[in-house]
Design a protein around this motif. Sequence first.
Motif, PDB file in Angstrom:
ATOM      1  N   THR A 224       0.832  -1.209   0.000  1.00 18.51           N
ATOM      2  CA  THR A 224       0.000   0.000   0.000  1.00 18.51           C
ATOM      3  C   THR A 224       0.862   1.253   0.000  1.00 18.51           C
ATOM      4  OG1 THR A 224      -1.699  -1.201   1.253  1.00 18.51           O
ATOM      5  CG2 THR A 224      -1.870   1.201   1.189  1.00 18.51           C
ATOM      6  N   SER A 301      -5.255  -0.730  -9.113  1.00 15.83           N
ATOM      7  CA  SER A 301      -6.084  -0.179  -8.039  1.00 15.83           C
ATOM      8  C   SER A 301      -7.220  -1.125  -7.685  1.00 15.83           C
ATOM      9  CB  SER A 301      -6.642   1.183  -8.455  1.00 15.83           C
ATOM     10  OG  SER A 301      -5.605   2.089  -8.744  1.00 15.83           O
ATOM     11  N   SER A 305      -7.476  -2.749  -3.965  1.00  8.30           N
ATOM     12  CA  SER A 305      -8.637  -2.390  -3.139  1.00  8.30           C
ATOM     13  C   SER A 305      -9.387  -3.644  -2.694  1.00  8.30           C
ATOM     14  CB  SER A 305      -9.569  -1.442  -3.898  1.00  8.30           C
ATOM     15  OG  SER A 305     -10.017  -2.020  -5.108  1.00  8.30           O
ATOM     16  N   LEU A 321     -11.439   4.662  -1.095  1.00  5.65           N
ATOM     17  CA  LEU A 321     -11.602   4.259  -2.486  1.00  5.65           C
ATOM     18  C   LEU A 321     -12.346   5.381  -3.206  1.00  5.65           C
ATOM     19  CD1 LEU A 321     -11.188   1.974  -4.573  1.00  5.65           C
ATOM     20  CD2 LEU A 321     -13.513   1.230  -4.044  1.00  5.65           C
ATOM     21  N   ASP A 334     -11.444   3.393 -10.578  1.00 13.20           N
ATOM     22  CA  ASP A 334     -11.250   3.654  -9.153  1.00 13.20           C
ATOM     23  C   ASP A 334      -9.773   3.844  -8.842  1.00 13.20           C
ATOM     24  OD1 ASP A 334     -13.954   3.258  -8.893  1.00 13.20           O
ATOM     25  OD2 ASP A 334     -13.772   1.194  -8.180  1.00 13.20           O
ATOM     26  N   ILE A 336      -7.055   4.496  -4.983  1.00 15.00           N
ATOM     27  CA  ILE A 336      -6.964   4.544  -3.518  1.00 15.00           C
ATOM     28  C   ILE A 336      -6.153   5.769  -3.102  1.00 15.00           C
ATOM     29  CG2 ILE A 336      -6.189   3.299  -1.443  1.00 15.00           C
ATOM     30  CD1 ILE A 336      -6.344   0.723  -3.180  1.00 15.00           C
ATOM     31  N   LEU A 361     -12.072   2.287   2.768  1.00 12.58           N
ATOM     32  CA  LEU A 361     -11.517   0.934   2.771  1.00 12.58           C
ATOM     33  C   LEU A 361     -10.954   0.558   4.137  1.00 12.58           C
ATOM     34  CD1 LEU A 361      -9.583   0.921  -0.635  1.00 12.58           C
ATOM     35  CD2 LEU A 361     -11.815  -0.098  -0.150  1.00 12.58           C
TER      36      LEU A 361
END
Length: 376
Positions: A224, A301, A305, A321, A334, A336, A361
């Motif tokens: 991440t 992504s 996610s 998100l 989409d 993050i 998220l």
Amino acid sequence: DLPWLHYGQSVRFTSEAFPGETFTGQIAFIDPVLDARTRTVRMRVNLANTQSKLKPDMFVRAVVRSRIAKGGQVMDPGLAGKWISPMHPEIIKDEPGTCDICGMDLVSAQSLGYAEATQDTAPLVIPASAPLITGKRAVVYLDKGNGIYEGRDITLGPRAGDHYLVERGLKEGDRVVTRGNFKIDSAIQILAKPSMMNPAEGTLSALPLWKSSDAFLKHLEAVTQAYLPLQHALSHDAFDGLEALAEALHSAIDAMPSPSINEEQVSAWESLQASMHQAARSLSESSSDPGKCREAFSPLSLALSETLVRWGSSSSSNLYLLHCPMAFKGQGADWIQAHEAIENPYYGGRMFACGEVKETLHESDATSQESVTHEP
């Protein structure tokens, strides 16, 4: 059908003027411009017309049979490693050289859009009747034996004849329902359970949360944290260091351990990890092309996610998100972020603030405690 047609492919065609006779040629030219009136594309096919049977403006029916590889590329084992004349497709050689007819330099088959013909390039396909498709979602039901069926979200590639290519969500050997899948989905709703076609609010949060080890969560946090600088770079049109960021993400994904909980989780993780691997590799290889970078960032992504929702996160910051409805000619995409202020990675400076927060998220422990403290 246009994506399956390439220069040099074999074409078989017939004419009503010669019933029972089949002619064979090769595609020599594909018009780059679509006819605005007929919505068709003109092609030229070269063949030996030694007996002058074929006349100008004669009507024929032609068939091109394409073999499709992973990613939707056309695969022709006969052209693997070959070199072709760019003007005369019948001239094919095993090594670089010049055309025997026009003298032009030969080009590789791969440069014309053909996939490398290796054993691992065969695509995963399912019958076109298997998926239930609504909007952007595709759902299949897996036969688990003993009358038990499991619904699963999958990502489809292009349709090829009576089959769909599967990009994510299934593996070779899975048994999917090809007839009666609507009846299964209806039976689920009769039992007062959520339909796979319309899960709660259509959000990722409707997915089940699986248990995960501390080691898995630690490595997921590293992935991440490697992803977020990429999002920031794309949204700010900063492409100079993108290749290094993509390589760092690829290394973080590669270091991820398997959840090793059960077969279902391992299968889901392997599919998600493969999707992130491929996207990170595409980002690295096309770091100088903003359009291709942004195309690769979307599946990255999506996979990350879903991973965060299925296994949770140990991040010390919130994760959101976000969604841009205009990305990719209205298809939407989409991404993050660690904050709610919109920074659109698909448009960058052109439409920096285009988008909306779709869902949360992950909520950090600090935020959760703060919200409880201030609650009256």
